[in-house]
Design a protein around this motif. Structure first.
Motif, PDB file in Angstrom:
ATOM      1  N   ILE A 177      10.661 -20.648   7.214  1.00  0.00           N
ATOM      2  CA  ILE A 177      11.365 -21.299   8.047  1.00  0.00           C
ATOM      3  C   ILE A 177      10.692 -21.316   9.533  1.00  0.00           C
ATOM      4  CG2 ILE A 177      13.500 -21.367   9.402  1.00  0.00           C
ATOM      5  CD1 ILE A 177      14.841 -20.067   7.118  1.00  0.00           C
ATOM      6  N   PRO A 178      10.592 -22.371  10.499  1.00  0.00           N
ATOM      7  CA  PRO A 178       9.852 -22.353  11.529  1.00  0.00           C
ATOM      8  C   PRO A 178      10.528 -21.440  12.517  1.00  0.00           C
ATOM      9  CG  PRO A 178      10.147 -24.478  10.598  1.00  0.00           C
ATOM     10  CD  PRO A 178      10.835 -23.693   9.803  1.00  0.00           C
ATOM     11  N   CYS A 179       9.648 -21.040  13.527  1.00  0.00           N
ATOM     12  CA  CYS A 179      10.646 -20.068  14.611  1.00  0.00           C
ATOM     13  C   CYS A 179      11.784 -20.656  15.145  1.00  0.00           C
ATOM     14  CB  CYS A 179       9.580 -19.760  15.538  1.00  0.00           C
ATOM     15  SG  CYS A 179      10.394 -18.743  16.865  1.00  0.00           S
ATOM     16  N   ALA A 180      11.699 -21.944  15.655  1.00  0.00           N
ATOM     17  CA  ALA A 180      12.745 -22.497  16.683  1.00  0.00           C
ATOM     18  C   ALA A 180      14.032 -22.913  15.751  1.00  0.00           C
ATOM     19  CB  ALA A 180      12.210 -23.924  16.845  1.00  0.00           C
ATOM     20  N   SER A 181      13.821 -23.205  14.340  1.00  0.00           N
ATOM     21  CA  SER A 181      14.780 -23.348  13.379  1.00  0.00           C
ATOM     22  C   SER A 181      15.674 -22.100  13.171  1.00  0.00           C
ATOM     23  CB  SER A 181      14.336 -24.106  12.029  1.00  0.00           C
ATOM     24  OG  SER A 181      13.416 -25.220  12.216  1.00  0.00           O
TER      25      SER A 181
END
Length: 108
Positions: free
Chosen positions: A41-45
């Protein structure tokens, strides 16, 4: 154009469940970066789903702290047997939390 990526998870509860499972199974997960990378999962997500002030984030943090404690105990055991502990001391310092650092500073 390429096909849209199929989402691995359907909802935040499923992600949280998988995150807790990963932390339990892999004692090397000692930072949030390790966790959201392992989840893919991307950091921002990740932080969008689990804001730092949320109970879910606190639960994940507590579990990760448990992994840090286990790792520190292993390092301490190795240090007692090791004649050149420099590498272990460095790793131990990396894992030391801000709270522990403040406590040490307050003690002096």
């Amino acid at each position: 154009m390429g096909r849209p990526k199929k989402e691995k998870y359907k909802n935040p509860e499923e992600i949280k469940s998988e995150a807790l499972k990963l932390i339990e199974e892999d004692e090397k997960i000692v930072f949030m970066y390790d966790l959201y990378t392992a989840l893919g999962i991307p950091c921002a997500s990740f932080y969008g789903l689990f804001p730092k002030e949320s109970d879910d984030y606190k639960e994940l943090t507590d579990k990760i702290e448990g992994n840090k404690i286990k790792m520190k105990m292993k390092i301490r055991d190795r240090l007692m047997e090791c004649k050149n502990p420099g590498a272990y001391i460095f790793l131990y310092k990396i894992l030391t939390s801000d709270i522990e650092e403040r406590k040490k500073m307050d003690a002096h």
